[in-house]
Motif scaffolding. Sequence first.
Motif: not given
Length: 381
Positions: A60-61, A63-65, A298, A301-302, A305-306
């Motif tokens: 999951i992480v 995918q996030y930047r 973070e 949205s991340a 998801a987690m």
Amino acid sequence: MHSKHASGAVAFAVVAGLLSGCSTLPATGPSTEQIDPPSVSNDAIRDYVLVDLNQRVVDIVSQYRAAPFSKRFAAARPAPGQIVGVGDVLAIQLFEAGQGGLFSSDIGARVQFTQRVDSDGSITVPYAGRIMAAGTGTQAVERKIVAALEGRAIQPQALVQVTETVSRSFVVNGEVNSPGRFPVTAAGDRVLDAIAIAGGSKQEAFQTRVTLVRGSSQASAIMKTLIDNPADNVFVQPSDRIFLTKDPEQFLAFGAVPKPGPIPFDLERISLLEAVGKAGGLLDERSDPGALFLFRYEPASAVRAMRPDYNGRFGERVPVVYRVNLRDPAAYFYAKAFVVRDRDVLYVANAKLSELQKFLQILASARNIAQTAQTVQRMQP
């Protein structure tokens, strides 16, 4: 006899005072129980969200930047053509269809000259007078000049080019090879294009911080981020200011590690496992391998998801504490796949045995003080 009792009372008071401080033993940071209180659920922790690292979390992480430029400075490609602005310098050529006209000379029926656009947006053209130029394209300026010369020149024609632009330019400064002011091209320039026009960065991409200032807004990012994330490589707009500084990516290490403090990446990217290695590994006599923590912010949205149960109490920027249990062999794979970010905080808590050793040392110190007090007492007459 009275003095003996007084000395004994002093020794007892010293021991009691030392033991009373055992609940606040010296430490390099919070204990595992303070970060994850046994009697409190994760949802009840008010200051951050605690997440146990596993493969699902790593996926999951990844995918996030961070996107500091695309969120704040997103803008479409500049419109084709070149818009004339105040302060720009125009190269103007005027032509006539035959000799004997206004512009006839030994070299033909044409004349060329340059004009800087005045503060009121106009230029002066021979026999045409003042022509409003600012805010329009070069072709529109040509048509205005021809219309003003109709009836005076023989079938006049005009060619206008912008040779120096101020209003539609950007500035690149700092750690670049050729700093200066550059025009925004008709094709459109992105931030990395602007840096290339200025001769490129003097430093490695992962050691260069790019700051973009547009009006009253400002944001910065490591140059490697713009390369890895094309959406963040936004189009440059007129009057943008771009500043490059040498600012190597680094993380902060604390707790039971041999090398606490800020540690530079020295690589384009490092994993959590590599970060632990750069901090010297874990101190065998102090560390708790099951209590490796990483602190960062973070996007909400991340976190959702987690942690689908996350209630959104922190808004869009969520403080997260990742926990890694290095006693679990599988955790080494997770830690190898988990990418550390600039300014992350790595913390290794002390083992409970380490706290016990501190307690025993305090007891030993207290005993020595008591024995010294008794020796002094015996020496008294």
